[in-house]
Scaffold this motif. Structure first.
Motif, PDB file in Angstrom:
ATOM      1  N   UNK A 109      14.620  -7.130  -9.428  1.00  0.00           N
ATOM      2  CA  UNK A 109      15.478  -5.946  -9.568  1.00  0.00           C
ATOM      3  C   UNK A 109      14.637  -4.703  -9.832  1.00  0.00           C
ATOM      4  N   UNK A 110      13.613  -4.559  -9.008  1.00  0.00           N
ATOM      5  CA  UNK A 110      12.639  -3.481  -9.175  1.00  0.00           C
ATOM      6  C   UNK A 110      12.831  -2.438  -8.073  1.00  0.00           C
ATOM      7  N   UNK A 111      13.518  -1.323  -8.361  1.00  0.00           N
ATOM      8  CA  UNK A 111      13.817  -0.342  -7.316  1.00  0.00           C
ATOM      9  C   UNK A 111      12.576   0.308  -6.698  1.00  0.00           C
ATOM     10  N   UNK A 112      11.536   0.549  -7.487  1.00  0.00           N
ATOM     11  CA  UNK A 112      10.328   1.165  -6.939  1.00  0.00           C
ATOM     12  C   UNK A 112       9.624   0.211  -5.979  1.00  0.00           C
ATOM     13  N   UNK A 113       9.498  -1.033  -6.399  1.00  0.00           N
ATOM     14  CA  UNK A 113       8.853  -2.022  -5.523  1.00  0.00           C
ATOM     15  C   UNK A 113       9.718  -2.287  -4.296  1.00  0.00           C
ATOM     16  N   UNK A 114      11.036  -2.297  -4.484  1.00  0.00           N
ATOM     17  CA  UNK A 114      11.942  -2.482  -3.354  1.00  0.00           C
ATOM     18  C   UNK A 114      11.681  -1.402  -2.301  1.00  0.00           C
ATOM     19  N   UNK A 115      11.634  -0.144  -2.718  1.00  0.00           N
ATOM     20  CA  UNK A 115      11.421   0.965  -1.773  1.00  0.00           C
ATOM     21  C   UNK A 115      10.077   0.817  -1.065  1.00  0.00           C
ATOM     22  N   UNK A 116       9.040   0.454  -1.810  1.00  0.00           N
ATOM     23  CA  UNK A 116       7.705   0.275  -1.217  1.00  0.00           C
ATOM     24  C   UNK A 116       7.721  -0.867  -0.202  1.00  0.00           C
ATOM     25  N   UNK A 117       8.318  -1.986  -0.571  1.00  0.00           N
ATOM     26  CA  UNK A 117       8.327  -3.149   0.318  1.00  0.00           C
ATOM     27  C   UNK A 117       9.256  -2.941   1.508  1.00  0.00           C
TER      28      UNK A 117
END
Length: 158
Positions: A109-117
């Motif tokens: 549930x990591x929005x920053x990592x989600x956006x990067x990935x």
């Protein structure tokens, strides 16, 4: 009611992606020779919609929906690779790695990592398109939410 051109296009793409896939289920008693094979364009149109809905769910922090859309996207890509032997195996395995990392971002549930990935996943899609002589098909991070008929915000628990 007047429909915006972008919305009309999405509606047409949705119908093209959903209807043939549902027909892929052979009627009872149908032999293998009678099975419907969806066109690669239909599979990829479904994948494009799943890509967009994945982004919408992830940016809304609706992690169960994001996980679901990522699974749907994975299944579309596997279906394309299994049905269309002209797709290099390396294209599928490269995207599989990206999907795996995206799964971790969603699970955490990591929005920053989600956006990067998500950006990496999108880059992988475009790399595949270029390798298949389809560089004119370019995906990008969605700039707007075209699905007014679906809520992407997670439901609050009662």
């Amino acid at each position: 009611m007047k429909v915006k051109p972008f919305t009309a296009l999405l509606l047409a793409m949705s119908a093209a992606a959903v209807i043939p896939t549902s027909w892929a289920q052979s009627p009872p008693g149908a032999g293998n020779a009678e099975r419907y094979i969806p066109q690669l364009a239909n599979i990829m149109t479904a994948a494009q919609l799943q890509h967009l809905k994945l982004w919408s769910a992830g940016t809304a922090h609706n992690w169960p929906l994001a996980a679901y859309e990522l699974q749907q996207l994975r299944e579309s890509l596997v279906e394309a690779a299994l049905l269309y032997r002209g797709i290099p195996v390396s294209n599928v395995t490269t995207l599989a790695s990206s999907i795996s990392v995206m799964t971790e971002a969603i699970d955490r549930k990591d929005p920053e990592r989600f956006a990067k990935e998500f950006a990496e996943l999108t880059k992988g899609c475009n790399t595949c398109h270029r390798s298949m002589d389809r560089a004119f098909i370019v995906l990008r991070t969605p700039a707007e939410q075209p699905f007014s008929n679906q809520a992407f915000q997670p439901k609050s628990k009662p």
